[in-house]
Design an enzyme around this catalytic site. Structure first.
Site, short mmCIF file in Angstrom:
data_model
loop_
_atom_site.label_atom_id
_atom_site.label_comp_id
_atom_site.label_asym_id
_atom_site.label_seq_id
_atom_site.Cartn_x
_atom_site.Cartn_y
_atom_site.Cartn_z
N ALA A 117 0.85 -1.19 0.00
CA ALA A 117 0.00 0.00 0.00
C ALA A 117 0.89 1.24 0.00
O ALA A 117 2.10 1.14 0.20
CB ALA A 117 -0.89 0.02 1.24
N LYS A 118 0.31 2.37 -0.25
CA LYS A 118 1.04 3.64 -0.09
C LYS A 118 0.02 4.74 0.14
O LYS A 118 -1.10 4.67 -0.35
CB LYS A 118 1.84 3.96 -1.36
N GLY A 119 0.46 5.76 0.86
CA GLY A 119 -0.40 6.91 1.07
C GLY A 119 0.33 8.19 0.73
O GLY A 119 1.56 8.21 0.64
#
Ligand code: GLU
Length: 428
Positions: A117-119
């Protein structure tokens, strides 16, 4: 500082090669080599989930400003998704999608039980006060409280964030669930469940993979020179640990410019200088200044890009003199540069392998939080070094077996693991 040493901000995403396309073009080559079936290909080519949040924050002047934030979950077949949060004015959804997918491949290549994931939040943290950053981080956490969770999605630091932001995130999340929840985030301050060795972990992994690659090339660390682009957490630790292993670090750069010393830069002195001068090398007397762009093509054996994406492109790849590139940053080489680098016979330890030491020790932090038991620094570094060395060897053997570059081999190893897990789990 000489007038020619000008730092260039990374170009906005539309002026650069799109990182999502860069990632997909490598993914496609690896999928072809593996003979990946259409069903799994179609599942993996797009993220599982993309969340866009609007974050109203009261600024110090009393005015309300709305920030746009993202969290992209690429895949969770191997476990809860894992990946950092980036604060930067150039954050773009396509970039976050690419970075999320890279996390899936990164966790798979080092064989830890996480998805990717990444934000990111579009903001300029350098112009914001600690109070504004705290309110922004808490607003982001609250907006994503149903996405985050120790068994669902576990954030961590990335560009523009660090232990301070992770502490706010942990605190805000803990309030929403009514219990202290350290395992919801990694990269926390040591006193509140952070892991020994986490700060230097990414740079340490870069060092371990550099030494492994030098071994394959038949080069002795003490007879080798290097240039490191970026002197933030990853670059400064990589430079320091390589310097400690006897490499001659001839060039380093940061946001203030690039610095060269043909006899080698004393990295301990450079770090001490940076710490005493608001985190910048500007004015450092242990080296002379050079043009920031020239660092990538200077006369050294090892090049460590440890700053931002897309710095090695089809425009400068031909001029690279290094025999080995070890990617401390995520996506520093655009896909258009790959054929040129391969043709020149330069060995590349790709990002998803070279910088995976960070997420590996994040995994250890999460394990310690769940065990309620703190490991010693020796336990952390010994286990992380072994994981990095094993992952390097596996990727190297794969590259030999298929006669493919290390980058594609790393994708082959990762995609194969994910695809096999889909086969076992089934369930479509
Ligand atoms: N942001 C780091 C990376 O790109 C660390 C991620 C993590 O520790 O979860 O690998």
């Amino acid at each position: 500082m000489a007038a020619h040493t000008v730092y260039k901000e990374p170009a906005p995403i539309m002026d650069r090669e799109n990182p999502l396309e860069s990632m997909m073009s490598r993914f496609n080559i690896a999928a072809e080599i593996l003979g990946l079936d259409d069903e799994t290909y179609n599942v993996l080519k797009a993220p599982d989930k993309q969340v866009i949040v609007n974050l109203p924050v009261t600024m110090d002047d009393g005015k309300l400003r709305v920030f746009e934030g993202y969290r992209v979950i690429h895949n969770t077949i191997l476990g809860p998704s894992k990946g950092g949060i980036r604060y930067d004015k150039h954050v773009h959804l396509d970039e976050v999608k690419a970075l999320a997918a890279w996390m899936t491949w990164k966790c798979a290549v080092v064989d830890i039980p996480y998805g990717g994931a990444k934000g990111g939040i579009i903001c300029d943290p350098t112009t914001m006060s600690p109070g504004e950053l705290e309110r922004l981080t808490r607003a982001y956490t609250l907006a994503l409280k149903d996405v985050f969770g120790p068994d669902r999605d576990i954030p961590a630091p990335d560009m523009g964030t660090g232990p301070r932001e992770m502490a706010w995130l942990m605190d805000e999340f803990s309030k929403t669930v009514g219990a202290t929840s350290p395992a919801v985030v990694t990269g926390k301050p040591l006193v509140m469940g952070g892991s020994l060795g986490r700060t230097e972990a990414t740079g340490r992994g870069v060092m371990v993979s550099t030494l492994a690659a030098l071994g394959k090339l038949g080069l002795k660390p003490t007879e080798v020179s290097a240039a490191v682009q970026g002197f933030g957490n990853v670059g400064s630790w990589a430079a320091k640990l390589l310097f400690d292993k006897g490499l001659k670090i001839k060039a380093v750069s940061d946001i203030s410019g690039a610095y060269w010393n043909d006899n080698g830069i004393n990295i301990d002195e450079a770090i001490a200088y940076k710490n005493a001068h608001s985190g910048r090398l500007e004015g450092f007397s242990g080296a002379s200044t050079m043009d920031a762009d020239d660092l990538l093509t200077c006369d050294v054996d090892v090049l460590v890009p440890a700053a931002v994406e897309d710095v090695i492109t089809e425009h400068n790849a031909r001029d690279i003199k290094a025999k080995l590139i070890v990617e401390g940053a995520n996506g520093p080489t655009s896909a258009s540069a790959d054929p040129i680098i391969n043709e020149k016979g330069i060995m590349v330890v790709p990002d998803i392998l070279a910088n995976s030491g960070g997420v590996t020790v994040s995994y250890f932090e999460w394990v310690q939080n769940r065990q309620g038991f703190k490991w010693t620094e020796e336990m952390v570094t010994e286990r992380a070094d072994r994981i990095m060395a094993d992952a390097f060897e596996k990727v190297y053997q794969t590259s030999q077996k298929y006669k493919i570059p290390m980058r594609i081999a790393a994708y082959v190893v990762s995609i194969d693991k994910v695809a096999q897990t889909y086969k076992f789990r089934g369930g479509f």
